[in-house]
Design an enzyme around this catalytic site. Structure first.
Site, PDB file in Angstrom:
ATOM      1  CG  MET A   1      -1.519  -1.245   1.279  1.00  0.00           C
ATOM      2  SD  MET A   1      -2.622  -1.672   0.096  1.00  0.00           S
ATOM      3  CE  MET A   1      -3.109  -3.201   0.377  1.00  0.00           C
ATOM      4  CB  CYS A   2       3.669   1.968  -0.237  1.00  0.00           C
ATOM      5  SG  CYS A   2       3.867   0.107   0.140  1.00  0.00           S
ATOM      6  N   GLY A   3       4.168   3.944  -2.353  1.00  0.00           N
ATOM      7  CA  GLY A   3       4.753   4.455  -3.699  1.00  0.00           C
ATOM      8  C   GLY A   3       6.231   4.158  -3.371  1.00  0.00           C
ATOM      9  CB  VAL A 150       5.559   7.547   0.514  1.00  0.00           C
ATOM     10  CG1 VAL A 150       6.343   8.604   0.128  1.00  0.00           C
ATOM     11  CG2 VAL A 150       4.646   6.859  -0.915  1.00  0.00           C
TER      12      VAL A 150
END
Lengths: 303, 652
Positions: A1-3, A150
């Site tokens: 769940m991120c970048g 992130v």
């Protein structure tokens, strides 16, 4: 769940503004993960010098942890040449020539290790890229390459130790950032644990890091390790791995998680979304490409 | 010609400006786009929008009639759900280009990413370069033209539409096959290429649906009805329902489909009771006026909240599963009772919009009936992730109900056994979901709440994701939730009971400090105002009723909703059957039933010594069974069993 994001400079390998570039790229995809931000940054190594970073508690409790760390370092004849307490962490530089994995596992039992390496330093904490920069001065970091992340915390708490990048526990200079989910996590982890590896968290990203580091320590090339990872790992994933002189990527067979790359004469940059790449080149129309499903690749620094 | 500089203007402001220029008919230049997301979302006028650089996700998404030109690349979800107009991309496009389009021309001069044209219904996607993995995945109609290589699994599970490939076909997906290209279609393709000045001299191969998976191969035999109360009888062994099940499976050789939800006994709200003996409540005609029942829901992000006269909503149910008359009756009743109606999966009807006071518009994985115009006239938007009756699976609508009219509204071929996709093309994780929600907000100028419908599964994680991603509220549906069609075993055994669902959702919100911040609307077996009051005391902000509203409006609970021959004209699209449904009369019945809920909720609130329904809390409750106590952590108090089912008489 991120970048995720990564950058590797080709021409000025030891003094490039890796910190500044990663802050911009992660700022560009902060919408994918507002809870925490992290950086795996690479300097050029110095002979027999190890960089270590630990999470330590605030106040007196933290002092106790630091004492435990120092005792353990002394036990392993690691001589502290530099130390700094900053943010949620304590950073040490030590002279050390022994077995790094043994030292790492021993330290794991007295404190939360963030990273250990000759080149690698992982900085990660809660907050945005700019928040973390404000505390740790990531902006000032100059080096060779780095990856960043992130995070949107879903299954675990918003805590510094749940942030990425993850260090491959026990293996110097290997870090991972990952967007997605490894669904055969426990099966893979038990296989590695049976062979003696220890895990610091229940995070699937750490698993990828240890999986790859294990292969590398057996003499496999990073690109071969990435290739087998795509078949061995089940789930949706796009991840970046960094070693002291390489960045690699892999993407699952369904291409469920995004990834875009850009390359010019000066650098190679890769990120979840093009908006991060454009942050490095505002106002420009970049020639980018999206790695296809089930693909992998590496870039090596020319040393 | 106006110019918008995205280095100086936020995308939100820019989209507001673009819509205003659209209304005035003035073209727009967008400079310094730098791959930002949502550029042009929500435009419904015929103007030219020229993006001078790269655009991010959902460029030109949820639009109708605009002419977009992007000088460089675009991210995922190009032209999402575009109804008309055109998009020209000079560079490459990311995954799911032209997802769910319903009539636009989408031209990409470079390559397109994976799953291009997923669930598209009409219009044309042209890639001058190559496509990737699963182009045309689950497409229902329209055409995809690929001048380069097709990528693997071309046309995977396509239902309708045509794919034309100029280069190599790497491999075909399941239920796709290659056929000869008719001359007139080639002419039409060449005209399209000429119109958009894309040179190509090669020849084309055509790929269409092979027709092997459109229908179940064996139809279930007609059986005598085993109604709900028999199906839910005490014995699990060889009862009438089990026997019937075995007989039918011995003919069709697969799982069975039926309507309604779980029939087996499960821990439920009936296993908890109010701490005070309220069996003595007498009919008080004024109690409704004495107690605060008004409930607002969905203002967390500044949109206009849904305003309910009591904490009850109509649960999402589709036009398709239900007849038009039934949907209209529900809409009328919701207005009479001052609550909200929900479109469910099948799109919005004009009449429904007209008669419903407040209407929530639901977006499902297949994007059936989904479009910008109805979004802009809805009072709330809702993303369906899953439902209690069949968590993890998509909706099912059997061929009998997929009439010409239903097929037209949904944009799908007529007469197929419609199995909606189990997941959204553009929501593969919490990170993508953030970008999707923002697209909805951009399309509607941040005016309305955006909620999520969740079937109870991994609630602790799902609720946290919903909270983090900024949903205005959650419609949480337990295992007892019903449906118009699903596999019997799924209905009975997949999911988490409603009682556990509300408890786990509250625990989850407490862990992140989100209780009170993001309301939960509980559904799945809510049968009266007593259940509603218990749900609210456990932490729900409101409840939603589906099955009980349908029963109030004449349903006989025969569980045969999927067949399409509903004898009372509810779960049918057959005009002969629908004729039996008296819309105004049934609307009144549903309204009266809703009013009985109102009275019960008020009377219980009053009896427990509160002035407002939202003062109800866990302190008002006890558990009657060890299981319910374990699930809810309420005190186990079997001595309350005597008074557990108060006979509250209807006032008046």
């Amino acid at each position: 769940m991120c970048g995720i994001a990564g950058i590797l400079y080709k021409n000025d390998p030891t003094d490039s503004s890796v910190g500044k570039a990663l802050i911009s790229m992660l700022d560009g995809c902060q919408h994918r993960g507002p809870d925490s931000t992290g950086f795996a940054l690479y300097h050029s190594p110095k002979a027999d010098l190890l960089r270590l970073r630990f999470f330590v508690e605030n106040g007196a409790e933290g002092e106790k942890t630091i004492t435990r760390i120092k005792d353990k370092l002394a036990e392993f004849q690691a001589e502290v040449v530099e130390e700094e307490r900053i943010g949620s962490t304590a950073r040490f530089t030590v002279h050390f020539k022994g077995d790094l994995q043994k030292l790492a596992y021993a330290l794991e039992h007295v404190a939360k290790v963030v990273s250990i390496g000759e080149s690698l330093d992982i900085i990660k904490d809660v907050g945005s890229a700019h928040d973390v920069d404000d505390v740790y001065a990531v902006d000032d970091f100059h080096g060779t390459h780095g990856i960043g992340h992130v995070r949107l915390a879903t299954e675990s708490d918003v805590a510094p130790e749940a942030s990425h990048p993850f260090w491959a526990t026990g293996f110097a200079d290997i870090a991972i950032v990952h967007n997605g989910q490894i669904t055969n996590y426990w099966k893979m982890r038990r296989r590695l644990e049976k062979r003696g590896f220890e895990f610091n968290t229940d995070n699937d990203s750490e698993l990828i890091a240890v999986y790859l580091a294990d292969k590398l320590s057996l003499g496999e090339k990073l690109t071969d390790a990435l290739k087998t990872s795509i078949d061995d790992m089940d789930g949706t994933f796009s991840f970046l791995v960094s070693t002291k002189d390489e960045i690699g990527f892999a993407k699952d067979h369904l291409a469920a998680k995004p990834m875009v790359k850009f390359e010019n004469d000066e650098l190679i940059a890769i990120a979840s979304e093009e908006v991060s790449l454009n942050k490095l080149f505002p106002g420009e129309a970049l020639i980018t490409s999206e790695p296809p499903p089930g693909s992998y690749g590496t870039w090596q620094r020319s040393i | 010609m106006a110019t918008i500089d995205l280095a100086a203007t936020s995308v939100r402001e820019a989209n507001e400006l673009i819509r205003n220029y659209g209304a005035k008919g003035e073209d727009v230049d967008v400079i310094n786009p730098d791959a930002r997301h949502h550029i042009g979302v929500g435009l419904v006028h015929d103007i030219k929008v020229h993006v001078q650089g790269s655009a991010g996700y959902f460029c030109a998404g949820l639009t109708d009639g605009g002419r977009f030109e992007i000088d460089n690349n675009v991210g995922w979800g190009l032209a999402d759900n575009m109804l008309g107009g055109s998009v020209i991309v000079r560079g490459n496009a990311g995954a799911i280009a032209a997802v769910a389009i319903r009539g636009a021309d989408v031209i990409v001069h470079g390559n397109i990413g994976s799953r291009a044209g997923q669930v598209m219904k009409e219009g044309t996607l042209l890639a001058a370069g190559s496509a990737n993995f699963m182009a045309g995945y689950m497409m229902y109609g329209g055409r995809i033209i690929i001048l380069g290589e097709s990528g693997e699994k071309l046309g995977q599970d396509m239902t309708g539409g045509n794919i034309y490939v100029g280069g190599k076909i790497n491999s075909l997906g399941t239920d796709a096959h290659q056929i000869d290209l008719p001359g007139d279609e080639e002419t039409s393709i060449r005209e399209f290429l000429d119109r958009y000045q894309v040179p190509f001299t090669g020849s084309f191969q055509k790929v269409v649906n092979a027709g092997k998976k459109l229908r179940y191969d064996k139809i279930e035999p007609r059986v005598r009805n085993v109604p709900f109360f028999v199906a839910s009888g005490n014995s699990d062994y060889w009862n009438e329902k089990v026997q019937e099940d075995i007989h039918v499976k011995s003919v069709i050789g697969r799982y069975r489909i039926r309507g309604y939800g779980a029939t087996r006994p499960l821990p439920h709200l009936s296993d908890i009771a109010f701490k005070k003996d309220i069996s003595t409540i007498s009919a008080d005609t004024n109690v409704v006026d004495k107690i605060g029942l008004a409930t607002e829901i969905g203002g967390r992000n500044g949109g206009k909240p849904i305003s309910l006269s009591m904490p009850v909503m109509i649960a999402p149910m589709s036009y398709g599963a239900l007849s038009k008359s039934t949907k209209i009756a529900l809409a009328m009743a919701s207005k009479m009772s001052g609550i909200s109606e929900n479109t469910g999966e099948g799109g919005m009807m004009d009449k429904q919009r007209e008669v419903a006071g407040q209407l929530i518009y639901q977006c499902l994985s297949g994007r059936l009936g989904w479009n910008i115009h109805d979004m802009q006239r809805a009072d709330g938007l809702e993303i369906y992730i899953s439902q209690g009756a069949k968590p993890g699976l998509g909706g099912q609508l059997m061929a009998k109900k997929v009439t010409k009219e239903i097929a037209r509204i949904r944009g799908i071929p007529e007469g197929i056994d419609l199995r909606s996709p189990s997941r959204h093309p553009d929501v593969l994780g919490a990170d993508d979901l953030v970008i999707k929600i923002e697209e909805f907000r951009e399309a509607t100028g941040y005016r309305v709440p955006v909620s999520v419908k969740l079937g109870a599964g991994r609630i602790r994680d799902d609720i946290k994701i919903a909270w983090k991603d900024g949903f205005d509220f959650v419609e949480l549906d337990g295992l007892q939730g019903s449906t118009g069609a699903a596999g019997n075993e799924v209905l009975e055994f997949v999911g988490i009971p409603t009682l556990s669902a509300i408890q786990e959702s509250m625990d989850s919100l407490d862990e992140v400090g989100g209780r009170g911040d993001m309301p939960i609307v509980l559904m799945g077996g809510i049968k009266d105002g007593v259940d509603a009051a218990k749900a609210i005391a456990l932490g729900a902000h409101a409840v939603a009723v589906g099955t009980s509203a349908i029963i109030a409006g004449g349903c006989i609970a025969c569980l045969q909703c999927h067949v399409g021959q509903c004898v009372v004209g509810i779960a049918t699209q057959d005009p002969e059957h629908e004729k039996r449904y008296d819309t105004p009369a049934e609307a009144l019945h549903i309204h009266k039933y809703l009013e009985s809920m109102r009275w019960q909720i008020a009377a219980i609130t009053d009896a427990l010594g509160h002035k407002n329904v939202h003062e109800l809390g866990r302190d008002d409750l006890v558990a009657l069974t060890p299981e319910a106590a374990e699930i809810t952590r309420l005190p186990y108090a079997p001595e309350y069993r005597q008074s557990a089912q108060p006979r509250i008489r209807e006032a008046g």
